[in-house]
Design an enzyme around this catalytic site. Structure first.
Site, PDB file in Angstrom:
ATOM      1  N   ASP A   2       0.820  -1.211   0.000  1.00  0.00           N
ATOM      2  CA  ASP A   2       0.000   0.000   0.000  1.00  0.00           C
ATOM      3  C   ASP A   2       0.861   1.271   0.000  1.00  0.00           C
ATOM      4  OD1 ASP A   2      -2.390   1.330   0.039  1.00  0.00           O
ATOM      5  OD2 ASP A   2      -2.593   1.284   2.221  1.00  0.00           O
ATOM      6  N   GLY A   3       0.402   2.281  -0.722  1.00  0.00           N
ATOM      7  CA  GLY A   3       1.044   3.590  -0.633  1.00  0.00           C
ATOM      8  C   GLY A   3       1.791   4.040  -1.878  1.00  0.00           C
TER       9      GLY A   3
END
Ligand SMILES: CC(C)=CCC/C(C)=C/CC/C(C)=C/COP(=O)(O)OP(=O)(O)O
Length: 240
Positions: A2-3
């Site tokens: 994620d990210g």
């Protein structure tokens, strides 16, 4: 993982370059895991919900995935040098024809590698995985279910026909040991429909770093976190 988009924004990059940076980190992480002795690595690369993102974003991510799969299975790639077998797990029929072919080719071409396993979850959500596994378990036992139906006693003994082990066998993750630790980057502590069935006794570790910022030391800290909690996990597994 994620990210990636937040990383792109932070670094003033195009969104797709955030994903490219994410892929480079995946390669580094594979190497670190291998060096640290981890034999089973599973990554959440694309969920069924991700298909709801803007069409251009989905398209660009799929193109990147296809390009990177080709890199992954090249003769001299890290995957082949380290002997890593790749599986793609998920509702693969939801992928476009060219992506599905790449995915199938990657699984076939790495089938002879036996040192470690990388499972890439694409077109995956846990709820889809569980629903499909239950449907397939029922299909498998159709005849017995019909027999009970015909006996017309009204007493269904479904619990004797379909148990946890039957559902397990029909999971996309069948054959992969349940995870010891799930690492969700970017500080989130949600599972986002990932390995819900398999994570009953698993630890969740969530470093603040965005996925493309993950380094060797983040993995070492994750392992220390696991080691400090290992006895709790082991006891829970024993009692289960
Ligand atoms: C061949 C192969 C395995 C390629 C994998 C490439 C890769 C890094 C995919 C991640 C895709 C994804 C939707 C991540 C979630 O972060 P996000 O984009 O939603 O980030 P955000 O939370 O900052 O919006």
């Amino acid at each position: 993982m994620d990210g990636n988009r937040r990383y792109a924004k932070k670094k003033n990059l195009l969104e797709k370059d955030g994903y490219r940076a994410g892929f480079s980190v995946l390669i580094n992480v594979l190497r670190y895991c291998y060096e640290l002795g981890m034999k089973q690595i599973t990554v959440y690369a694309f969920s069924i919900d991700n298909f709801k993102r803007r069409p251009e974003e989905v398209q660009s991510l799929m193109e990147l995935m296809q390009e990177k799969i080709d890199e992954l299975i090249a003769e001299e790639s890290i995957v082949n040098r380290l002997g890593i077998r790749i599986y793609f797990r998920g509702n693969l029929k939801l992928l476009s024809e060219p992506v599905r072919s790449s995915v199938e080719m990657a699984m076939a071409k790495t089938a002879g590698n036996s040192k470690a396993v990388l499972s890439v979850c694409v077109a995956y959500t846990s709820t889809d995985e569980i629903a499909r596994a239950v449907q397939e378990s029922c299909e498998e036992k159709q005849d017995e279910i019909r027999e009970q139906d015909a006996s017309n006693t009204g007493n269904y003994a479904l619990e004797q026909l379909i148990g946890v082990a039957d559902i397990d066998r029909h999971m996309y993750m069948a054959g992969v040991p349940d995870p010891d630790v799930i690492i969700r980057t970017s500080g989130g502590t949600r599972l986002s429909n990932f390995l819900l069935w398999q994570s009953a006794h698993c630890l969740l570790y969530s470093p603040r770093a965005l996925w493309p910022e993950i380094s060797f030391w983040h993995l070492v800290l994750a392992i220390i976190y696991f080691q400090r909690n290992y006895f709790y996990v082991k006891e829970k597994k024993k009692q289960a």
